[in-house]
Design a protein around this motif. Structure first.
Motif: not given
Ligand SMILES: C[S@@+](CC[C@H](N)C(=O)[O-])C[C@H]1O[C@@H](n2cnc3c(N)ncnc32)[C@H](O)[C@@H]1O
Length: 248
Positions: A213-217, A146-150, A122-123
């Motif tokens: 969204r553009s950064a993959g989230f 950095a972000v693994g899941e959330l 979690v970040v």
């Protein structure tokens, strides 16, 4: 530590941005945002995983550590708070000491997350985006390193709260859409906003969501707040950028 001693150490660390209750001592009782950040936490805490046992958490731009400490209270195995301001880190270390919670705080910029050497489940990235001259680079780095899941994300939002459908492409002759209030916009602050010269880019709501969204989230808004809980999209950011090889 006795109350008087806490009070003295709190005051010796200068002005606080986080209003923490440290053994009955309020660190920023006259905060211009009210009881900040507790009021924000109360509106989002039900949307953040309640049980963090076994999880690792990274709090980027942790300030005096309010959210880092809350993550540790939820049982996280490891919590790391990073900030590039040593004054805030000193406050965070005192807060952890008084609270008796084991949280690591280190001086690190969001642009330097790759050197942490691994992802965190979690970040938290709250209240930092608009302080950056290179906000999309920071989101790309969070995704890449950095972000693994959330990702728990917050930005100040100004301008339209609306959304319009995003087309796959626009003709060169298309001009009007850019004047739609809900077109994604980052407002550039050349000098200062709210007396703070470190505010650089303040997005409207559509822009926050489009950038994430553009950064993959996958931004899921928490109603009534500026906070989003974001999973990772099952693809890397589609566009080229500083972090990814240019298209073609
Ligand atoms: C508005 S405060 C938000 C603090 C906390 N995350 C919160 O939501 O209450 C912004 C924080 O980000 C930190 N910050 C700003 N730019 C940063 C950077 N490039 N890398 C790491 N921290 C940064 C500041 O020092 C400050 O502590």
């Amino acid at each position: 530590m006795e109350r008087g001693q806490i009070e003295a150490r709190v005051r010796a660390l200068g002005e606080w941005f986080h209003n923490l209750d440290l053994g009955g001592v309020a660190t920023a009782p006259d905060h211009f945002l009210g009881d900040y950040p507790r009021a924000v936490w109360e509106s989002i805490q039900g949307s953040v995983p309640a049980d963090l046992r076994g999880k690792t958490v990274l709090d980027v731009g942790c300030n005096a550590g309010f959210f880092s400490l809350e993550m540790k209270k939820r049982g996280a195995a490891r919590v790391v708070g990073v900030d590039h301001d040593e004054r805030y880190l000193a406050q965070a270390r005192l807060a952890a000491e008084v609270s008796g919670l084991d949280v690591e705080f280190e001086n690190r910029s969001v642009y330097d997350l790759a050197r942490l050497g691994g992802r965190f489940d979690v970040v938290l990235f709250m209240g930092v985006l608009y302080h950056l001259r290179h906000p999309l680079l920071a989101l790309d780095l969070l995704h890449a390193h950095a972000v693994g899941e959330l990702l728990v994300f917050q930005s100040m939002i100004r301008g339209s709260q609306g959304r319009i459908p995003v087309a796959e492409d626009y003709r060169f002759e298309e001009r009007e859409v850019f004047d739609h209030p809900a077109w994604p916009k980052l407002h550039f602050i050349e000098r200062a906003y709210c007396g703070d010269g470190t505010n650089w880019w303040i997005p409207n709501r559509a822009c926050v969501e489009a950038m994430l969204r553009s950064a993959g989230f996958d931004p899921q808004p928490i109603a009534g707040t500026e906070v989003y809980v974001c999973g990772r999209l099952p693809r890397d950011p589609a566009e080229s950028g500083a972090v990814y090889p240019a298209r073609e």
